[in-house]
Design an enzyme around this catalytic site. Sequence first.
Site, PDB file in Angstrom:
ATOM      1  CG  HIS A   8       4.174   2.503  -6.696  1.00 11.07           C
ATOM      2  ND1 HIS A   8       3.070   2.596  -7.081  1.00 11.07           N
ATOM      3  CD2 HIS A   8       4.762   1.369  -6.883  1.00 11.07           C
ATOM      4  CE1 HIS A   8       2.499   1.284  -7.140  1.00 11.07           C
ATOM      5  NE2 HIS A   8       3.636   0.655  -7.003  1.00 11.07           N
ATOM      6  CG  HIS A  10       5.906  -2.767  -3.728  1.00 10.44           C
ATOM      7  ND1 HIS A  10       4.481  -2.931  -3.302  1.00 10.44           N
ATOM      8  CD2 HIS A  10       5.720  -2.240  -5.158  1.00 10.44           C
ATOM      9  CE1 HIS A  10       3.659  -2.536  -4.156  1.00 10.44           C
ATOM     10  NE2 HIS A  10       4.290  -2.233  -5.342  1.00 10.44           N
ATOM     11  CG  HIS A 188      -0.712  -1.537  -6.970  1.00  7.40           C
ATOM     12  ND1 HIS A 188      -0.457  -0.980  -5.850  1.00  7.40           N
ATOM     13  CD2 HIS A 188       0.548  -2.039  -7.635  1.00  7.40           C
ATOM     14  CE1 HIS A 188       0.914  -1.070  -5.643  1.00  7.40           C
ATOM     15  NE2 HIS A 188       1.540  -1.492  -6.664  1.00  7.40           N
ATOM     16  CD  GLU A 191       1.293  -3.839 -12.413  1.00  2.00           C
ATOM     17  OE1 GLU A 191       0.707  -3.894 -11.451  1.00  2.00           O
ATOM     18  OE2 GLU A 191       2.493  -3.811 -12.557  1.00  2.00           O
ATOM     19  CG  ASP A 269       6.341  -1.585  -9.105  1.00  2.00           C
ATOM     20  OD1 ASP A 269       5.640  -1.483  -7.817  1.00  2.00           O
ATOM     21  OD2 ASP A 269       5.972  -2.113  -9.837  1.00  2.00           O
ATOM     22  CG  ASP A 270       8.301  -4.548  -6.859  1.00  2.33           C
ATOM     23  OD1 ASP A 270       8.031  -4.538  -5.665  1.00  2.33           O
ATOM     24  OD2 ASP A 270       7.561  -4.517  -7.675  1.00  2.33           O
TER      25      ASP A 270
HETATM   26  N1  HPA Z   1       1.809  -4.773  -9.099  1.00  5.61           N
HETATM   27  C1  HPA Z   1       0.969  -5.445  -8.583  1.00  5.61           C
HETATM   28  N2  HPA Z   1       1.691  -6.025  -7.301  1.00  5.61           N
HETATM   29  C2  HPA Z   1       2.866  -5.906  -6.804  1.00  5.61           C
HETATM   30  C3  HPA Z   1       3.737  -5.052  -7.747  1.00  5.61           C
HETATM   31  C4  HPA Z   1       2.991  -4.673  -8.613  1.00  5.61           C
HETATM   32  O1  HPA Z   1       3.693  -3.808  -9.570  1.00  5.61           O
HETATM   33  N3  HPA Z   1       4.902  -5.013  -6.921  1.00  5.61           N
HETATM   34  C5  HPA Z   1       4.742  -5.712  -5.816  1.00  5.61           C
HETATM   35  N4  HPA Z   1       3.489  -6.021  -5.705  1.00  5.61           N
HETATM   36 ZN    ZN Z   2       3.528  -1.672  -7.202  1.00  9.68          ZN
END
Ligand code: HPA
Ligand code: ZN
Length: 326
Positions: A8, A10, A188, A191, A269-270
Site C-alpha cells: 500500500h 501511492h 480504502h 480509515e 501509504d505516502d
Molecule cells: N487515504 C485516502 N486517500 C489517500 C490516502 C489515504 O491514506 N493516501 C493517498 N490518498
Molecule cells: Zn492509501
Amino acid sequence: MTPKLELHLHLEGAAPPRFIASLAKEKHIDIAGIFAPDGSYRFSGFAEFVKIYEAACTTLTRPEDYQRLTRAVLEDQAQHGVIYTEIFLSPDFCGGRDRGAWREYLQAVREEAAALEREVGITMKAIATCIRHFGPDKARQTARCAAETAGDFLVGFGIAGVETMGKLKDFRWSFDAAREAGLKPTVHAGEWAGPSEVRDALRDLGAQRIGHGVRAIEDLALVDELAERGTVLECCPGSNVALGIYPSFRKHPIGELYHRGVKVTVSTDDPPFFHTNLTREYEMLHEAFDWDEGVFATLNRTALDAAFCDTDTKDKIAKRLEAAHV
Ligand code: HPA
Ligand code: ZN
C-alpha cells in the site's frame, strides 16, 4: 537487512517534496504554499492533506515525470529492503483519465520499473485507483482506462480519497468492469469512517484486501469475520498516527487485530507526507508491541499470499524470502 514486501503505497504520495518543488520551478507552477520553511510538505489534518496532495500532483504533467518519480520511489524503497511492492497510481492524475494518455504514463512507469528490477532487484506491480471524492462518473472513466491496460504489470484496481463522501455501492460498475478485465480489488475503508465502510467494501465491491481497515476494531463481530474470511488489511500505522486517527503506535489497533487473528500487513501509504519509511514502521512496531523478526516474517508471508501478481512472480519472491530466513 530483512527483505520486505509493501502492498500500500501511492506513487504520487511517495513523491519527495524536493522532487515536486523542482518540477514546479521548472514548469513555473506556483505551489509554494504547500511547503513548510524546512522544505517538507505543510498540512494539518486529512482535508488539508488531500488538498496539498492534489496540488503537488499538478506538477506531474508528462509521462517522463512519472518515469523519474518511479525511479526515485523504487530506489528509496529498495534502500529499506523492499523486494516486492504494489504501487497505486491514478489515471485521474496520469493524463486526466484520457485513455491514450494513460497508456503512455503507464508504459513509462512500467519501463522504469523493469529497469529498477534489473538494477536494484525490486519488483513492482501497479494498482490503478479511482478517487472517491471525484465521484462515480469519473471513476467509470478511470475504470475504463484500467480495464484496457490490465495485464502482468497492472494487476489491481482500487479506490482512495475521502472515505466520508458518497457510498461505495455507487462505484460497483467500475469495480465490476475492472474485475472482468482481471484486475483484483482493494478498497480504502475503515480509515476515516467506521466499520460499516469495511462491511460495504466487502459486500458491495467484493474487496479482496482492505486499505487500512483498522477501524474494524470498533466492531468485534466484524473483526471475527475478517479473521475467518482471511481478508488482508493493508495497515499503515505511521500514516494513521501522523493524521491523528490514533495518538501513538502503542494505541494503534494493528496489535490487537493481529492478536485476534486478522491478517495484517504493514505499509507506508505516502511516506514523505508522514515522515516515515518502512524501516521506521518496523522499528516503531517493535517498540510498541515487541514484534520481532518472527512476526515480521509472518507479515511478509501474509503480504506475499495476498499479492495481486502472477504465481511465477510469487514463487520468485518466496524464494528470496526463504533465502533470507534460513
Ligand atoms: N487515504 C485516502 N486517500 C489517500 C490516502 C489515504 O491514506 N493516501 C493517498 N490518498
Ligand atoms: Zn492509501
